[in-house]
Design an enzyme around this catalytic site. Sequence first.
Site, PDB file in Angstrom:
ATOM      1  N   ARG A 164      88.730   4.560 120.910  1.00  0.00           N
ATOM      2  CA  ARG A 164      87.938   4.238 119.587  1.00  0.00           C
ATOM      3  C   ARG A 164      88.136   2.613 119.419  1.00  0.00           C
ATOM      4  O   ARG A 164      89.074   2.081 119.397  1.00  0.00           O
ATOM      5  CB  ARG A 164      88.581   4.880 118.550  1.00  0.00           C
ATOM      6  CG  ARG A 164      88.273   4.259 117.116  1.00  0.00           C
ATOM      7  CD  ARG A 164      88.598   5.098 115.959  1.00  0.00           C
ATOM      8  NE  ARG A 164      87.761   6.161 115.940  1.00  0.00           N
ATOM      9  CZ  ARG A 164      87.633   7.092 114.735  1.00  0.00           C
ATOM     10  NH1 ARG A 164      88.326   6.987 113.623  1.00  0.00           N
ATOM     11  NH2 ARG A 164      86.852   8.209 114.834  1.00  0.00           N
ATOM     12  N   HIS A 172      79.037   7.657 117.900  1.00  0.00           N
ATOM     13  CA  HIS A 172      80.155   8.326 117.875  1.00  0.00           C
ATOM     14  C   HIS A 172      79.747   9.932 118.347  1.00  0.00           C
ATOM     15  O   HIS A 172      79.833  11.078 117.529  1.00  0.00           O
ATOM     16  CB  HIS A 172      80.510   8.614 116.271  1.00  0.00           C
ATOM     17  CG  HIS A 172      81.755   9.209 115.770  1.00  0.00           C
ATOM     18  ND1 HIS A 172      82.665   9.655 116.697  1.00  0.00           N
ATOM     19  CD2 HIS A 172      82.348   9.583 114.671  1.00  0.00           C
ATOM     20  CE1 HIS A 172      83.683   9.968 116.205  1.00  0.00           C
ATOM     21  NE2 HIS A 172      83.784   9.907 114.869  1.00  0.00           N
ATOM     22  N   GLN A 189      81.480  13.355 117.590  1.00  0.00           N
ATOM     23  CA  GLN A 189      81.176  13.964 115.973  1.00  0.00           C
ATOM     24  C   GLN A 189      79.796  14.449 116.041  1.00  0.00           C
ATOM     25  O   GLN A 189      79.886  15.874 115.523  1.00  0.00           O
ATOM     26  CB  GLN A 189      81.101  12.545 115.228  1.00  0.00           C
ATOM     27  CG  GLN A 189      80.835  13.046 113.997  1.00  0.00           C
ATOM     28  CD  GLN A 189      81.863  13.600 112.921  1.00  0.00           C
ATOM     29  OE1 GLN A 189      83.165  13.252 113.043  1.00  0.00           O
ATOM     30  NE2 GLN A 189      81.692  14.677 112.417  1.00  0.00           N
ATOM     31  N   ASP A 228      77.060   9.474 105.310  1.00  0.00           N
ATOM     32  CA  ASP A 228      78.251   8.916 105.979  1.00  0.00           C
ATOM     33  C   ASP A 228      78.625   7.499 104.849  1.00  0.00           C
ATOM     34  O   ASP A 228      77.617   7.302 103.995  1.00  0.00           O
ATOM     35  CB  ASP A 228      78.058   8.402 107.252  1.00  0.00           C
ATOM     36  CG  ASP A 228      79.235   7.812 107.947  1.00  0.00           C
ATOM     37  OD1 ASP A 228      80.521   8.051 107.590  1.00  0.00           O
ATOM     38  OD2 ASP A 228      79.328   7.017 109.144  1.00  0.00           O
ATOM     39  N   CYS A 232      80.843  13.196 108.131  1.00  0.00           N
ATOM     40  CA  CYS A 232      81.690  13.124 109.270  1.00  0.00           C
ATOM     41  C   CYS A 232      83.076  13.166 108.770  1.00  0.00           C
ATOM     42  O   CYS A 232      84.004  13.436 109.335  1.00  0.00           O
ATOM     43  CB  CYS A 232      81.300  12.080 110.164  1.00  0.00           C
ATOM     44  SG  CYS A 232      81.114  10.487 109.423  1.00  0.00           S
ATOM     45  N   ARG A 251      85.588  19.652 115.522  1.00  0.00           N
ATOM     46  CA  ARG A 251      85.777  18.575 116.397  1.00  0.00           C
ATOM     47  C   ARG A 251      86.895  19.035 117.448  1.00  0.00           C
ATOM     48  O   ARG A 251      86.649  18.712 118.770  1.00  0.00           O
ATOM     49  CB  ARG A 251      86.457  17.400 115.615  1.00  0.00           C
ATOM     50  CG  ARG A 251      85.492  16.846 114.785  1.00  0.00           C
ATOM     51  CD  ARG A 251      84.496  15.879 115.370  1.00  0.00           C
ATOM     52  NE  ARG A 251      85.065  14.596 116.273  1.00  0.00           N
ATOM     53  CZ  ARG A 251      85.651  13.612 115.866  1.00  0.00           C
ATOM     54  NH1 ARG A 251      85.554  13.438 114.459  1.00  0.00           N
ATOM     55  NH2 ARG A 251      86.261  12.728 116.617  1.00  0.00           N
TER      56      ARG A 251
HETATM   57  N1   CP Z   1      85.113  11.839 111.587  1.00  0.00           N
HETATM   58  C1   CP Z   1      85.937  10.820 112.208  1.00  0.00           C
HETATM   59  O1   CP Z   1      85.743  10.489 113.215  1.00  0.00           O
HETATM   60  O2   CP Z   1      87.166  10.764 111.423  1.00  0.00           O
HETATM   61  P1   CP Z   1      88.395   9.761 111.786  1.00  0.00           P
HETATM   62  O3   CP Z   1      87.908   8.677 111.370  1.00  0.00           O
HETATM   63  O4   CP Z   1      89.419  10.164 110.547  1.00  0.00           O
HETATM   64  O5   CP Z   1      88.836  10.244 113.023  1.00  0.00           O
HETATM   65  N1  NVA Z   2      80.341   5.287 110.418  1.00  0.00           N
HETATM   66  C1  NVA Z   2      81.842   5.559 110.211  1.00  0.00           C
HETATM   67  C2  NVA Z   2      82.367   6.545 110.869  1.00  0.00           C
HETATM   68  C3  NVA Z   2      83.890   7.129 110.473  1.00  0.00           C
HETATM   69  C4  NVA Z   2      84.298   8.236 111.179  1.00  0.00           C
HETATM   70  C5  NVA Z   2      82.775   4.360 110.554  1.00  0.00           C
HETATM   71  O1  NVA Z   2      82.261   3.717 111.785  1.00  0.00           O
HETATM   72  O2  NVA Z   2      83.739   3.833 110.122  1.00  0.00           O
END
Ligand code: CP
Ligand code: NVA
Length: 306
Positions: free
Chosen positions: A101, A128, A131, A223, A263, A291
Amino acid sequence: MLDNFISIHDLTLYQFSKILDISREIKDNPHRFRNKLKGKILAMIFQKPSLRTRMTFEVGMLQLGGEAVYLSPSDIQIGTRETVYDMGKNLERWVEAIMIRTFAHQNVIDLAQACHIPVINALTDLLHPCQAMADFFTLKEKRGDLANFKLAYVGDGNNVCHSLLSAAAKAGSKMSVATPPGYAPDPEIRKQAEEDGKETGASFSFTNDPSEAVENADAIYTDTWASMGQEQEKEKRGEIFAPFQVNKSLMAKAKEDVFFMHCLPAHRGEEVTDDVIDSSQSLVYDQAENRLHVQKVIMLSLLGKK
Ligand code: CP
Ligand code: NVA
């Protein structure tokens, strides 16, 4: 079956639907898959915080008989303490796969090129994909037919929106996107989805009007207005995105049995109101659960063959 899992656009239609099908099998019969990854270790690199992603990858590996090692943002410090290349060349000597990530999407591409072990994209500024796979699995679980399904995305044209566009293209769904001017999805991702969608019959529409986007929608998705890394823009974005809040009145403009999706993490009272996210139409915790099942399939596809 897969070499890496970086974007949904990279998947063939067969791979896309197979992941959804096997997710059903794993969700129904988790014990049948116990020990399938015995002896395998996943390195999990996090440059941003996480609840769902960390838990579902780690629990997923444990349930499949493998193990996961968490590397926090301060451990690696990509680009300052170490290059992506060197990081990959080290990790491939110790583990069987890497989940990452990070901020720049290019980091994931460079990492996959640098090492000989599979790399999983667990969120970048651009995409993502894990997701969106879980989200389309959730929709399939709830409705069955994704080809006659309209998903309305309301809010920021961000990483989650991008991966949903790619998934809708593979699934042959209809997707409408409502964003404020200047916050539309990346034109390249949009073009890719429109191209991919030609093969499946998917269709897309883009607007600045949330009411127009949710017309006839089977699900409304939103989101956060300020993604990780955009914290300093939070106040400005709060003002710009206020008309894009998903509340009872917006939900009432869609189909009567419309689902609500997010999400998570959610900012209650901002992009969504409590009475929507806590309603019986909300799928948010199903999405979060799924997930786990979907990512198990991704890990099995990447690691099972080796
Ligand atoms: N939806 C999601 O990816 O959540 P986190 O940021 O908690 O991993
Ligand atoms: N768009 C958000 C998604 C978090 C799971 C971010 O990137 O922070």
